[in-house]
Design a protein around this motif. Structure first.
Motif, PDB file in Angstrom:
ATOM      1  N   ASP A 129       0.849  -1.190   0.000  1.00 33.09           N
ATOM      2  CA  ASP A 129       0.000   0.000   0.000  1.00 33.09           C
ATOM      3  C   ASP A 129       0.887   1.244   0.000  1.00 33.09           C
ATOM      4  N   LEU A 130       1.351   1.595  -1.203  1.00 36.22           N
ATOM      5  CA  LEU A 130       2.255   2.746  -1.336  1.00 36.22           C
ATOM      6  C   LEU A 130       1.498   3.950  -1.859  1.00 36.22           C
ATOM      7  N   ALA A 131       1.893   5.114  -1.373  1.00 39.09           N
ATOM      8  CA  ALA A 131       1.270   6.356  -1.848  1.00 39.09           C
ATOM      9  C   ALA A 131       2.227   7.155  -2.721  1.00 39.09           C
ATOM     10  N   ALA A 132       3.509   7.170  -2.333  1.00 33.62           N
ATOM     11  CA  ALA A 132       4.518   7.891  -3.111  1.00 33.62           C
ATOM     12  C   ALA A 132       5.335   6.891  -3.910  1.00 33.62           C
ATOM     13  N   LEU A 133       5.446   7.114  -5.207  1.00 33.13           N
ATOM     14  CA  LEU A 133       6.113   6.168  -6.092  1.00 33.13           C
ATOM     15  C   LEU A 133       7.329   6.797  -6.738  1.00 33.13           C
ATOM     16  N   GLU A 134       8.379   5.987  -6.826  1.00 34.57           N
ATOM     17  CA  GLU A 134       9.531   6.362  -7.627  1.00 34.57           C
ATOM     18  C   GLU A 134       9.201   6.086  -9.090  1.00 34.57           C
ATOM     19  N   PRO A 135      10.108   6.377 -10.002  1.00 40.43           N
ATOM     20  CA  PRO A 135       9.789   6.154 -11.421  1.00 40.43           C
ATOM     21  C   PRO A 135       9.307   4.743 -11.731  1.00 40.43           C
ATOM     22  N   ARG A 136       9.720   3.771 -10.876  1.00 43.16           N
ATOM     23  CA  ARG A 136       9.262   2.402 -11.147  1.00 43.16           C
ATOM     24  C   ARG A 136       8.910   1.713  -9.835  1.00 43.16           C
ATOM     25  N   ALA A 137       7.748   1.030  -9.813  1.00 44.95           N
ATOM     26  CA  ALA A 137       7.305   0.307  -8.622  1.00 44.95           C
ATOM     27  C   ALA A 137       6.605  -0.979  -9.055  1.00 44.95           C
ATOM     28  N   VAL A 138       6.766  -2.009  -8.229  1.00 45.67           N
ATOM     29  CA  VAL A 138       6.158  -3.311  -8.523  1.00 45.67           C
ATOM     30  C   VAL A 138       5.144  -3.621  -7.429  1.00 45.67           C
ATOM     31  N   PHE A 139       3.954  -3.965  -7.849  1.00 46.47           N
ATOM     32  CA  PHE A 139       2.868  -4.321  -6.932  1.00 46.47           C
ATOM     33  C   PHE A 139       2.471  -5.772  -7.181  1.00 46.47           C
ATOM     34  N   TRP A 140       1.696  -6.299  -6.236  1.00 46.45           N
ATOM     35  CA  TRP A 140       1.024  -7.581  -6.421  1.00 46.45           C
ATOM     36  C   TRP A 140      -0.478  -7.319  -6.413  1.00 46.45           C
ATOM     37  N   LEU A 141      -1.075  -7.655  -7.523  1.00 42.28           N
ATOM     38  CA  LEU A 141      -2.506  -7.426  -7.699  1.00 42.28           C
ATOM     39  C   LEU A 141      -3.250  -8.750  -7.522  1.00 42.28           C
ATOM     40  N   LEU A 144     -11.829 -18.824 -13.844  1.00 40.58           N
ATOM     41  CA  LEU A 144     -10.870 -18.487 -12.799  1.00 40.58           C
ATOM     42  C   LEU A 144     -11.585 -17.783 -11.662  1.00 40.58           C
ATOM     43  N   LYS A 145     -11.430 -18.300 -10.477  1.00 45.18           N
ATOM     44  CA  LYS A 145     -12.029 -17.688  -9.296  1.00 45.18           C
ATOM     45  C   LYS A 145     -11.100 -16.654  -8.659  1.00 45.18           C
ATOM     46  N   GLN A 146      -9.794 -16.758  -8.927  1.00 46.02           N
ATOM     47  CA  GLN A 146      -8.846 -15.846  -8.297  1.00 46.02           C
ATOM     48  C   GLN A 146      -7.568 -15.778  -9.129  1.00 46.02           C
ATOM     49  N   VAL A 147      -6.973 -14.587  -9.183  1.00 39.59           N
ATOM     50  CA  VAL A 147      -5.690 -14.392  -9.862  1.00 39.59           C
ATOM     51  C   VAL A 147      -4.772 -13.586  -8.954  1.00 39.59           C
ATOM     52  N   ASN A 148      -3.491 -13.817  -9.102  1.00 41.57           N
ATOM     53  CA  ASN A 148      -2.459 -13.094  -8.363  1.00 41.57           C
ATOM     54  C   ASN A 148      -1.409 -12.665  -9.383  1.00 41.57           C
ATOM     55  N   LEU A 149      -1.396 -11.388  -9.736  1.00 39.95           N
ATOM     56  CA  LEU A 149      -0.600 -10.912 -10.859  1.00 39.95           C
ATOM     57  C   LEU A 149       0.413  -9.863 -10.414  1.00 39.95           C
ATOM     58  N   PRO A 150       1.624  -9.912 -10.955  1.00 42.70           N
ATOM     59  CA  PRO A 150       2.570  -8.818 -10.701  1.00 42.70           C
ATOM     60  C   PRO A 150       2.200  -7.601 -11.538  1.00 42.70           C
ATOM     61  N   LEU A 151       2.268  -6.449 -10.944  1.00 45.12           N
ATOM     62  CA  LEU A 151       1.928  -5.204 -11.641  1.00 45.12           C
ATOM     63  C   LEU A 151       3.152  -4.300 -11.626  1.00 45.12           C
ATOM     64  N   ASP A 152       3.782  -4.182 -12.784  1.00 49.42           N
ATOM     65  CA  ASP A 152       4.992  -3.377 -12.922  1.00 49.42           C
ATOM     66  C   ASP A 152       4.599  -1.996 -13.449  1.00 49.42           C
ATOM     67  N   LEU A 153       4.761  -0.990 -12.607  1.00 48.90           N
ATOM     68  CA  LEU A 153       4.359   0.370 -12.975  1.00 48.90           C
ATOM     69  C   LEU A 153       5.617   1.193 -13.252  1.00 48.90           C
ATOM     70  N   ASP A 154       5.905   1.412 -14.521  1.00 52.70           N
ATOM     71  CA  ASP A 154       7.072   2.180 -14.954  1.00 52.70           C
ATOM     72  C   ASP A 154       6.587   3.538 -15.440  1.00 52.70           C
ATOM     73  N   ALA A 155       6.789   4.561 -14.624  1.00 51.27           N
ATOM     74  CA  ALA A 155       6.262   5.893 -14.914  1.00 51.27           C
ATOM     75  C   ALA A 155       6.821   6.462 -16.222  1.00 51.27           C
ATOM     76  N   LYS A 156       8.117   6.261 -16.466  1.00 55.44           N
ATOM     77  CA  LYS A 156       8.723   6.826 -17.677  1.00 55.44           C
ATOM     78  C   LYS A 156       8.164   6.151 -18.932  1.00 55.44           C
ATOM     79  N   THR A 157       8.068   4.829 -18.880  1.00 56.87           N
ATOM     80  CA  THR A 157       7.547   4.096 -20.041  1.00 56.87           C
ATOM     81  C   THR A 157       6.105   4.497 -20.340  1.00 56.87           C
ATOM     82  N   LEU A 158       5.351   4.757 -19.301  1.00 49.10           N
ATOM     83  CA  LEU A 158       3.944   5.139 -19.481  1.00 49.10           C
ATOM     84  C   LEU A 158       3.788   6.610 -19.844  1.00 49.10           C
ATOM     85  N   GLY A 159       4.874   7.363 -19.762  1.00 42.29           N
ATOM     86  CA  GLY A 159       4.807   8.789 -20.101  1.00 42.29           C
ATOM     87  C   GLY A 159       4.194   9.632 -19.002  1.00 42.29           C
ATOM     88  N   LEU A 160       4.293   9.179 -17.754  1.00 43.08           N
ATOM     89  CA  LEU A 160       3.738   9.931 -16.629  1.00 43.08           C
ATOM     90  C   LEU A 160       4.713  11.006 -16.168  1.00 43.08           C
TER      91      LEU A 160
END
Length: 206
Positions: A95-107, A151-167
């Motif tokens: 549960d992060l609020a402040a992100l660096e250019p790249r962060a990895v979550f578990w969704l 599928l009743k449930q999924v557990n996925l890695p979520l790679d959020l790269d701010a630069k690649t997304l143009g944020l």
């Protein structure tokens, strides 16, 4: 049709006239009675015929009603079976609020009833919506005979790269939506949305 004495007389005269030797014709004593009985029997059969037709319509109507009722039961069962009672659920870790250019979550996402149809992640910044990832989880033929394979449930890695997304640096909104396989919302399924406000910042070189 009713036979009168005049009609029977005409029948007798016609038969006599048609015979080559009228003097040889001999009618049985009760021929008139037999003719009238035959006519009455035919009249009775003709009168009973419409009643038979009417009687045969009733079973056909009953069968039609039974078929319609059966189809209604099947349709009702399909609708009730696919209008489940629970919304999909979503969790995001950490549960992060402040992100660096790249962060990895578990969704994590799931649905206890019909199963998952789709999971989608977007980022909204300055009224611009950017798609991060979209997973179509619907199995072939879902909603009819393959609910057990959903599928009743999924557990996925979520790679959020701010630069690649143009944020850019600053505030943004992470939006995660999950659709289930129910027939609600015009066959789009129940929808759960998780929104998370984040702040993106870029580390400056010393």
């Amino acid at each position: 049709m009713k036979a009168s004495k005049e009609q029977l007389d005409k029948i007798e005269q016609t038969l006599i006239a048609a015979h080559r030797r009228p003097e040889d014709i001999k009618f049985p004593p009760d021929w008139r009675q037999q003719v009238m009985e035959d006519i009455q029997t035919r009249d009775g059969a003709a009168a009973a015929q419409p009643e038979v037709k009417i009687a045969t319509k009733a079973p056909r109507r009953i069968l039609s009603w039974a078929a319609a009722a059966g189809l209604a039961v099947i349709a009702g069962w399909l609708i009730l079976a696919n209008l489940d009672r629970h919304d999909p659920w979503i969790t995001l870790k950490p549960d992060l609020a402040a992100l660096e250019p790249r962060a990895v979550f578990w969704l994590e996402a799931g649905d206890v009833d019909s199963g998952l149809r789709r999971v989608k992640v977007t980022v909204i910044q300055r009224e611009v919506e950017i798609e991060v990832v979209s997973h179509d989880l619907e199995p072939p033929g879902a909603g009819w005979s393959t609910q057990g394979e959903a599928l009743k449930q999924v557990n996925l890695p979520l790679d959020l790269d701010a630069k690649t997304l143009g944020l850019q640096e600053g505030k943004a909104t992470l939006v995660i939506t999950a659709h289930d396989l129910s027939w609600r919302n015009g066959f789009k399924g129940r929808i759960t949305t998780l929104k998370k406000e984040i702040v993106i910042y870029y580390q400056k070189s010393p």
